[in-house]
Design an enzyme around this catalytic site. Structure first.
Site, PDB file in Angstrom:
ATOM      1  N   ASP A 167       5.809  -2.968   1.120  1.00 30.26           N
ATOM      2  CA  ASP A 167       4.610  -3.718   0.726  1.00 30.26           C
ATOM      3  C   ASP A 167       5.021  -5.119   0.301  1.00 30.26           C
ATOM      4  O   ASP A 167       5.862  -5.293  -0.579  1.00 30.26           O
ATOM      5  CB  ASP A 167       3.913  -2.993  -0.431  1.00 30.26           C
ATOM      6  CG  ASP A 167       2.550  -3.586  -0.744  1.00 30.26           C
ATOM      7  OD1 ASP A 167       1.558  -2.836  -0.719  1.00 30.26           O
ATOM      8  OD2 ASP A 167       2.475  -4.797  -1.027  1.00 30.26           O
ATOM      9  N   ASP A 189      -0.089  -6.224   5.171  1.00 35.71           N
ATOM     10  CA  ASP A 189       1.134  -6.417   4.380  1.00 35.71           C
ATOM     11  C   ASP A 189       1.862  -5.140   4.006  1.00 35.71           C
ATOM     12  O   ASP A 189       2.824  -5.193   3.258  1.00 35.71           O
ATOM     13  CB  ASP A 189       0.848  -7.279   3.145  1.00 35.71           C
ATOM     14  CG  ASP A 189       0.566  -6.465   1.900  1.00 35.71           C
ATOM     15  OD1 ASP A 189      -0.165  -5.456   2.007  1.00 35.71           O
ATOM     16  OD2 ASP A 189       1.087  -6.839   0.844  1.00 35.71           O
ATOM     17  N   GLU A 190       1.423  -3.997   4.514  1.00 33.83           N
ATOM     18  CA  GLU A 190       2.153  -2.786   4.142  1.00 33.83           C
ATOM     19  C   GLU A 190       2.196  -1.785   5.284  1.00 33.83           C
ATOM     20  O   GLU A 190       1.314  -1.744   6.133  1.00 33.83           O
ATOM     21  CB  GLU A 190       1.558  -2.137   2.892  1.00 33.83           C
ATOM     22  CG  GLU A 190       0.117  -1.767   3.029  1.00 33.83           C
ATOM     23  CD  GLU A 190      -0.415  -1.039   1.798  1.00 33.83           C
ATOM     24  OE1 GLU A 190       0.217  -0.076   1.326  1.00 33.83           O
ATOM     25  OE2 GLU A 190      -1.488  -1.438   1.321  1.00 33.83           O
TER      26      GLU A 190
HETATM   27  P1  TTP Z   1      -1.833  -5.997  -1.938  1.00 30.76           P
HETATM   28  O1  TTP Z   1      -0.570  -5.515  -1.324  1.00 30.76           O
HETATM   29  O2  TTP Z   1      -2.678  -5.016  -2.666  1.00 30.76           O
HETATM   30  O3  TTP Z   1      -1.518  -7.143  -2.981  1.00 30.76           O
HETATM   31  P2  TTP Z   1      -0.470  -8.322  -2.907  1.00 30.76           P
HETATM   32  O4  TTP Z   1       0.420  -8.206  -1.723  1.00 30.76           O
HETATM   33  O5  TTP Z   1      -1.197  -9.621  -3.028  1.00 30.76           O
HETATM   34  O6  TTP Z   1       0.350  -8.138  -4.241  1.00 30.76           O
HETATM   35  P3  TTP Z   1       1.415  -7.000  -4.601  1.00 30.76           P
HETATM   36  O7  TTP Z   1       1.523  -6.097  -3.434  1.00 30.76           O
HETATM   37  O8  TTP Z   1       2.689  -7.740  -4.891  1.00 30.76           O
HETATM   38  O9  TTP Z   1       0.861  -6.337  -5.819  1.00 30.76           O
HETATM   39  O10 TTP Z   1      -2.740  -6.666  -0.845  1.00 30.76           O
HETATM   40  C1  TTP Z   1      -2.192  -7.442   0.206  1.00 30.76           C
HETATM   41  C2  TTP Z   1      -3.082  -8.609   0.516  1.00 30.76           C
HETATM   42  O11 TTP Z   1      -4.387  -8.167   0.823  1.00 30.76           O
HETATM   43  C3  TTP Z   1      -3.267  -9.568  -0.640  1.00 30.76           C
HETATM   44  O12 TTP Z   1      -2.243 -10.544  -0.676  1.00 30.76           O
HETATM   45  C4  TTP Z   1      -4.608 -10.139  -0.395  1.00 30.76           C
HETATM   46  C5  TTP Z   1      -5.365  -9.062   0.328  1.00 30.76           C
HETATM   47  N1  TTP Z   1      -6.305  -8.358  -0.577  1.00 30.76           N
HETATM   48  C6  TTP Z   1      -7.643  -8.733  -0.552  1.00 30.76           C
HETATM   49  O13 TTP Z   1      -8.057  -9.598   0.214  1.00 30.76           O
HETATM   50  N2  TTP Z   1      -8.511  -8.100  -1.415  1.00 30.76           N
HETATM   51  C7  TTP Z   1      -8.111  -7.133  -2.294  1.00 30.76           C
HETATM   52  O14 TTP Z   1      -8.927  -6.610  -3.074  1.00 30.76           O
HETATM   53  C8  TTP Z   1      -6.728  -6.760  -2.296  1.00 30.76           C
HETATM   54  C9  TTP Z   1      -6.242  -5.699  -3.235  1.00 30.76           C
HETATM   55  C10 TTP Z   1      -5.882  -7.401  -1.424  1.00 30.76           C
HETATM   56 MG    MG Z   2       1.326  -6.380  -1.265  1.00 28.15          MG
END
Ligand code: TTP
Ligand code: MG
Length: 355
Positions: A9, A103-104
């Protein structure tokens, strides 16, 4: 045979891409999106998170928590590009890749192309290579099943690696707060807490029947994961072409004001689904089933991904008003988004349950 599963992730994904591409943003508290009046932010840099700024938070609230917060516009093309690059890295290690969002992804590296027997080493190599190719950091979770790998990747964020070995699983799960369980959403977590269930150990005290009685279909899933049982394969066939919601009405409805009202009520739930899937579409479709069981669908496509709830409201209403002559009475109404940001065109099949 025990499997070797990695969950990767990216860290503060959109925000990290923005900081990478604009050096003046590095080290600063930034939020991506949410700059408009009613908009919510998609994510925040770790610098901003120190102030409590979080994904899905309204922009004005984020600004209250962190007055020097810098708002940056979303650039989905850039995130897609980064996402493509990390997938290419994954493909050097395995073909068993299940992306959950841009992103994951889950990777099954039991048999990997590098013939590396230690999954932890594979994860470290992938993290290194992701950084070399994208200048972005990610976190990894390594375990013998998807559930634990997913939970693990979140344990040492950002830029961390967490391994949960089979013999550690039981103890790990017992101390785990239920809101950290992958597949237990906010609403269910609240429900559980109200019943005095706060940790895996509390959850484990319920019998399988009690779980089914209290949590329905998901009960059986909870029963298994809290025991570290999760045989779901890494499914590289996963695909999602649209995200939608529909409602069958108790009575047929014909007055346009009433239909507008129902549609308006449907939108927050629909929007929540998009947010949860972290996936938005360029096309919005209104579906209507008439009293005589005809299905009518009408769509509007935009050049941009429809990510703002105000736009959804506007377009949905437009679809309804422009097509109101096509039906007299209706018994079902639905909305869906397609032409999604994330869809793998070369695959087909049904979306598996989003656990
Ligand atoms: P996440 O992996 O949940 O968050 P992140 O990568 O920003 O942070 P981390 O993993 O380090 O905690 O989500 C990935 C991307 O998805 C995030 O950068 C932006 C998008 N996203 C949204 O648009 N809305 C949301 O509610 C969430 C949770 C994420
Ligand atoms: Mg993330």
């Amino acid at each position: 045979m025990s499997r070797k599963i990695i969950h990767i992730d990216m860290d503060a994904f959109y925000a990290s891409v923005e900081q990478r591409d604009n050096p003046s943003l590095r080290g600063k508290a930034i939020a991506v999106g949410g700059g408009s009046k009613r908009g919510v932010i998609t994510t925040a840099s770790y610098e901003a998170r120190k102030f409590g700024v979080r994904s899905a938070m309204p922009g004005f609230k984020a600004r209250q928590l962190c007055p020097h917060l810098i708002f940056v516009k979303t650039r989905f093309e850039a995130y897609k590009e980064a996402s493509k690059m990390i997938r290419l890295v994954f493909q050097e290690y395995t073909d068993l890749i299940e992306p959950l969002s841009l992103d994951e992804a889950f990777l099954d590296v039991s048999q990997n192309k590098k013939k590396e027997p230690l999954a932890t080493k594979v994860a470290e190599q992938i993290r290194q290579q992701v950084f070399e190719t994208t200048q972005l950091t990610c976190s990894a979770g390594v375990s013998y099943c998807k559930f634990l790998a997913k939970v693990a990747s979140d344990m040492n964020k950002p830029n961390g690696l967490t391994v949960i070995k089979p013999h550690q699983a039981e103890q790990f799960l017992e101390q785990l707060p239920i809101e950290k369980f992958f597949g237990i959403g906010k609403v269910t977590a609240k429900k559980m807490q109200a019943k005095g269930i706060f940790t895996g150990a509390d959850l484990k005290a319920l019998s399988e029947i009690e779980m089914a009685q209290q949590f329905g279909k998901m009960g059986r899933y909870y029963f298994q994961i809290v025991r570290g049982i999760d045989d779901r394969p890494v499914n590289n066939q996963r695909i999602r072409k649209s995200i939608g919601i529909e409602r069958t009405l108790l009575n047929n409805v014909s007055a346009i004001e009433e239909i507008q009202f129902i549609l308006k009520e449907l939108i927050p739930k629909f929007y929540e689904r998009l947010q949860k899937a972290n996936n938005y579409g360029r096309t919005l479709t209104l579906k209507i089933k008439t009293a005589d069981f005809q299905t009518i669908t009408r769509s509007i496509s935009k050049k941009f991904f429809i990510t703002e709830v105000e736009d959804i409201e506007k377009i949905a209403n437009q679809l309804l008003l422009e097509n109101q002559d096509a039906f007299n009475e209706l018994r079902l109404i639905g909305l869906s988004a397609s032409n999604l940001q994330q869809e793998n065109e070369n695959q087909s099949g049904q979306l598996t349950m989003d656990l």
